[in-house]
Design a protein around this motif. Sequence first.
Motif, PDB file in Angstrom:
ATOM      1  N   LYS A 102      59.145 -46.699 -15.687  1.00 41.46           N
ATOM      2  CA  LYS A 102      57.911 -46.592 -16.478  1.00 41.46           C
ATOM      3  C   LYS A 102      56.667 -46.938 -15.677  1.00 41.46           C
ATOM      4  O   LYS A 102      55.603 -46.357 -15.870  1.00 41.46           O
ATOM      5  CB  LYS A 102      57.961 -47.551 -17.661  1.00 41.46           C
ATOM      6  N   ASP A 127      62.675 -40.837 -20.020  1.00 39.11           N
ATOM      7  CA  ASP A 127      62.459 -41.616 -21.245  1.00 39.11           C
ATOM      8  C   ASP A 127      62.625 -40.676 -22.455  1.00 39.11           C
ATOM      9  O   ASP A 127      62.209 -39.518 -22.410  1.00 39.11           O
ATOM     10  CB  ASP A 127      61.037 -42.181 -21.195  1.00 39.11           C
ATOM     11  N   SER A 128      63.257 -41.171 -23.519  1.00 39.36           N
ATOM     12  CA  SER A 128      63.619 -40.287 -24.637  1.00 39.36           C
ATOM     13  C   SER A 128      62.390 -39.630 -25.274  1.00 39.36           C
ATOM     14  O   SER A 128      62.429 -38.445 -25.633  1.00 39.36           O
ATOM     15  CB  SER A 128      64.392 -41.072 -25.686  1.00 39.36           C
ATOM     16  N   GLU A 129      61.292 -40.367 -25.401  1.00 32.40           N
ATOM     17  CA  GLU A 129      60.093 -39.819 -26.044  1.00 32.40           C
ATOM     18  C   GLU A 129      59.488 -38.687 -25.210  1.00 32.40           C
ATOM     19  O   GLU A 129      59.121 -37.645 -25.735  1.00 32.40           O
ATOM     20  CB  GLU A 129      59.039 -40.917 -26.233  1.00 32.40           C
ATOM     21  N   ASN A 193      55.850 -51.612 -25.046  1.00 33.71           N
ATOM     22  CA  ASN A 193      56.529 -50.421 -24.529  1.00 33.71           C
ATOM     23  C   ASN A 193      55.893 -49.129 -25.051  1.00 33.71           C
ATOM     24  O   ASN A 193      55.807 -48.132 -24.345  1.00 33.71           O
ATOM     25  CB  ASN A 193      58.012 -50.477 -24.900  1.00 33.71           C
ATOM     26  N   GLU A 197      54.272 -45.964 -23.126  1.00 33.22           N
ATOM     27  CA  GLU A 197      54.718 -44.582 -23.311  1.00 33.22           C
ATOM     28  C   GLU A 197      53.555 -43.648 -23.639  1.00 33.22           C
ATOM     29  O   GLU A 197      53.571 -42.477 -23.260  1.00 33.22           O
ATOM     30  CB  GLU A 197      55.807 -44.532 -24.382  1.00 33.22           C
TER      31      GLU A 197
HETATM   32 MG    MG Z   1      61.296 -44.835 -24.753  1.00 31.39          MG
END
Ligand code: MG
Length: 361
Positions: A102, A127-129, A193, A197
């Motif tokens: 990140k 990252d999932s997003e 977090n 993001e």
């Molecule tokens: Mg994430």
Amino acid sequence: MKKVSLIGSTGSIGTQAIEVCLRHPDKFRIIALCAGRRGGLFERQVKALSPKFYGTADSGDCTPLAALEEADIIFNAASGFAGLAYSFAAVAAGKTLALANKETLVCGGEIIIALAKKTGARIIPVDSEHSAIWQCLGFGERKAEKLIITASGGPFRDADESELERVTPELALKHPTWNMGKKVTVDSATLMNKAYEVMEAHFLYGTPYGDITAVIHPQSIVHSMVQFADGAILAQMNKPDMKLPIQLALSYPERLDCGLENLDFGKAFTLEFLPLDVRRYPCFALGMQAAYEGGIAPCVLNAADETAVSAFLGGRIPFTRICGVVEYTLRKTPREKLADMASLVRADAAARRIAAEYMDG
Ligand code: MG
């Protein structure tokens, strides 16, 4: 057959990346392996995978593996600010970078994206997003008007102030929907977090901050959404599991069986969306303040947060003090112009010192 150089092999994302590669031995081969330091798990990984190259960060081996000529993909799963140097090496060498670190975009977004444009390096989100947004945008081919990033709200979504004061590391590490590393789990509880993001999405997709919304979605089924000019919204859904975005970053443009349980529409289930109340999550508000300021500020924010979260996990400060440490450090750290990696390294060190002194004082 894609040849993978995996940086950060012993963490939560790194071990899952290995599982994905082992599931499809005809598609992926790990030719280089790098961990923070030597240890039992790393030795076992080296033995099981027999990579052509391997080494550890504390011996300085990882940077060359992040720019490895014969690797098709550099998978950066290193954690913390230290991981930025590997992304920098990969992007400078014009590689395809599967990015799970990140701090690369939070701290170095401005210089990393400019460098990638120059060298032709491709950055694929893990990252999932960001993977969800990437998928909704047809693997980044289209442009959206707005990005909607979902957040579970963490384990203390409904806790009152007195409960928050008594939060222990054990409680903070029990995330309701995701199983992740310690630092990111605590950052998910404070929602710091989510501010990270938002910053990553801003740099990856060139979307202004005013067009990115974070929304609470307790079920973590919708991983993020995009909204087009006509108001149409596309969402990407699956049961929360990092294997899917990890595998897709490696297999792109192909989709392969992931071995995950599918959503069962034979059973009733509910998806909720709630506005994110910034008064409830002051770390998110601080994070966005640093995002809007830009330059060196997000790097200072991250260093302060890494220092405060590590103090919390070590039992040295209460959960409710994390945000105060970050706020103080953000206010007190002098701003230098963001010019290169060296200016980030200096800002990171200064912020860590100021945060540590404040906690000791
Ligand atoms: Mg994430």
